[in-house]
Design a protein around this motif. Sequence first.
Motif, short mmCIF file in Angstrom:
data_model
loop_
_atom_site.label_atom_id
_atom_site.label_comp_id
_atom_site.label_asym_id
_atom_site.label_seq_id
_atom_site.Cartn_x
_atom_site.Cartn_y
_atom_site.Cartn_z
N THR A 124 0.82 -1.22 0.00
CA THR A 124 0.00 0.00 0.00
C THR A 124 0.85 1.26 0.00
O THR A 124 0.61 2.19 -0.79
CB THR A 124 -0.96 0.00 1.20
OG1 THR A 124 -1.93 -1.04 1.02
CG2 THR A 124 -1.69 1.34 1.31
N ASP A 125 1.83 1.35 0.88
CA ASP A 125 2.66 2.56 0.93
C ASP A 125 3.40 2.78 -0.39
O ASP A 125 3.51 3.92 -0.88
CB ASP A 125 3.66 2.47 2.08
CG ASP A 125 3.00 2.60 3.44
OD1 ASP A 125 1.84 3.03 3.50
OD2 ASP A 125 3.65 2.25 4.45
N TRP A 128 0.86 4.06 -3.08
CA TRP A 128 0.49 5.47 -2.96
C TRP A 128 1.66 6.39 -3.30
O TRP A 128 1.44 7.49 -3.84
CB TRP A 128 -0.06 5.75 -1.57
CG TRP A 128 -1.50 5.35 -1.46
CD1 TRP A 128 -1.98 4.16 -1.00
CD2 TRP A 128 -2.62 6.11 -1.89
NE1 TRP A 128 -3.35 4.14 -1.12
CE2 TRP A 128 -3.77 5.32 -1.65
CE3 TRP A 128 -2.77 7.38 -2.44
CZ2 TRP A 128 -5.06 5.76 -1.95
CZ3 TRP A 128 -4.06 7.82 -2.74
CH2 TRP A 128 -5.18 7.02 -2.50
N SER A 129 2.88 5.94 -3.04
CA SER A 129 4.04 6.76 -3.41
C SER A 129 4.21 6.81 -4.93
O SER A 129 4.68 7.82 -5.48
CB SER A 129 5.31 6.22 -2.76
OG SER A 129 5.69 4.98 -3.31
N GLY A 132 -0.12 7.96 -6.24
CA GLY A 132 -0.98 8.86 -5.49
C GLY A 132 -1.32 10.14 -6.23
O GLY A 132 -2.36 10.75 -5.98
N ASN A 133 -0.45 10.56 -7.16
CA ASN A 133 -0.70 11.79 -7.90
C ASN A 133 -1.40 11.57 -9.24
O ASN A 133 -1.60 12.53 -10.00
CB ASN A 133 0.62 12.53 -8.15
CG ASN A 133 1.23 13.08 -6.85
OD1 ASN A 133 0.50 13.46 -5.94
ND2 ASN A 133 2.54 13.09 -6.77
N ARG A 140 -5.51 6.13 -13.71
CA ARG A 140 -4.73 5.47 -12.65
C ARG A 140 -4.49 4.00 -12.97
O ARG A 140 -3.38 3.48 -12.79
CB ARG A 140 -5.46 5.62 -11.32
CG ARG A 140 -4.76 4.94 -10.15
CD ARG A 140 -5.37 5.39 -8.83
NE ARG A 140 -4.94 6.76 -8.50
CZ ARG A 140 -5.43 7.48 -7.51
NH1 ARG A 140 -6.41 6.98 -6.75
NH2 ARG A 140 -4.97 8.69 -7.26
N CYS A 189 -4.70 -1.56 -3.73
CA CYS A 189 -4.11 -0.59 -2.80
C CYS A 189 -4.63 0.82 -3.04
O CYS A 189 -4.74 1.63 -2.10
CB CYS A 189 -2.60 -0.60 -2.93
SG CYS A 189 -1.76 -2.10 -2.36
N MET A 190 -4.98 1.11 -4.30
CA MET A 190 -5.49 2.42 -4.67
C MET A 190 -7.02 2.46 -4.71
O MET A 190 -7.62 3.34 -5.30
CB MET A 190 -4.92 2.82 -6.04
CG MET A 190 -3.40 2.82 -6.13
SD MET A 190 -2.60 3.87 -4.90
CE MET A 190 -3.15 5.49 -5.42
N ASN A 191 -7.64 1.47 -4.06
CA ASN A 191 -9.11 1.39 -3.90
C ASN A 191 -9.86 1.14 -5.19
O ASN A 191 -11.03 1.51 -5.33
CB ASN A 191 -9.65 2.64 -3.21
CG ASN A 191 -9.15 2.76 -1.78
OD1 ASN A 191 -8.91 1.75 -1.11
ND2 ASN A 191 -8.97 3.99 -1.32
#
Length: 277
Positions: A124-125, A128-129, A132-133, A140, A189-191
């Motif tokens: 997940t981390d 998002w890194s 996330g943008n 996405r 992880c990005m839903n």
Amino acid sequence: MEIKVGFEIGYYAVNPTPMATMLNIHPSRFADIVGTETVVAEPNLPDAGSSVPIGFYRDSFGNVCGRLTAPAGGVTFRGSALVRDSGLPDVVNPAAQQVPVDQLPDELLLYLMPSRYCETDKLTDIAWSLFGNTRPGWERAVAITDFVHHHVIFGYQHAHHMKSAHDVYEQGAGVCRDFAHLALTFCRCMNIPARYCTGYMGDIGVPRDPAPMDFSGWFQVYLSGQWYTFDARHNHPRIGRILMAIGRDAADVALTTSFGRMDLVKFVVISDEVVPA
């Protein structure tokens, strides 16, 4: 177009061995089958009879599964079908939107959860890194697919049945199922609900691979109320996918599962466009 698909898969066993199979075309493609799909099991030793009975059922994902007991000496599975196909490549819809988690149907929440080969808690981390943008939705999902396509090197020598999405990310190598596992895990992880798919995919509309493998793994994401196909290995819309099974990951869609020692002795798959005479 019409596509001829089929397989011949043989196993050797010393003793009678129970098995489960997932070798049939998925029910979502039943209407496209011309005539009847055939999936049979034949004993390898002639004194074991002419055929091995298979009992069919549907699993919790709606896949067609079989149950049988392979006799001593083993069994050979043979399947064939003629399938109508639109001849169109995978759908591309840049306008497809991400559905907020609180608005997703209840039955889709499991496609956001971790599973056997898809450890969202470990990735997940990182996800998002990396993403996330990016704009939620189609953009996405494309960004994730592009990243995995370039991050992972394909090679059959990199295949390992225990390899997880996190392993693929760290090692940067794998086969089609590994590309799919990493990409769909990043999507979760990005839903973005994402599920694993397996099926036939021949070299239709692309240069023929000198070492074809016409069973393939890809993934689907849920956007704007429907499922869309993505393929991180090939990263290009393809023609002629014929779905066999869906699940959370490859653990849910194994072609065969044996409940005892068996050795694979033959594996031949075809998925070819039928050219009119």
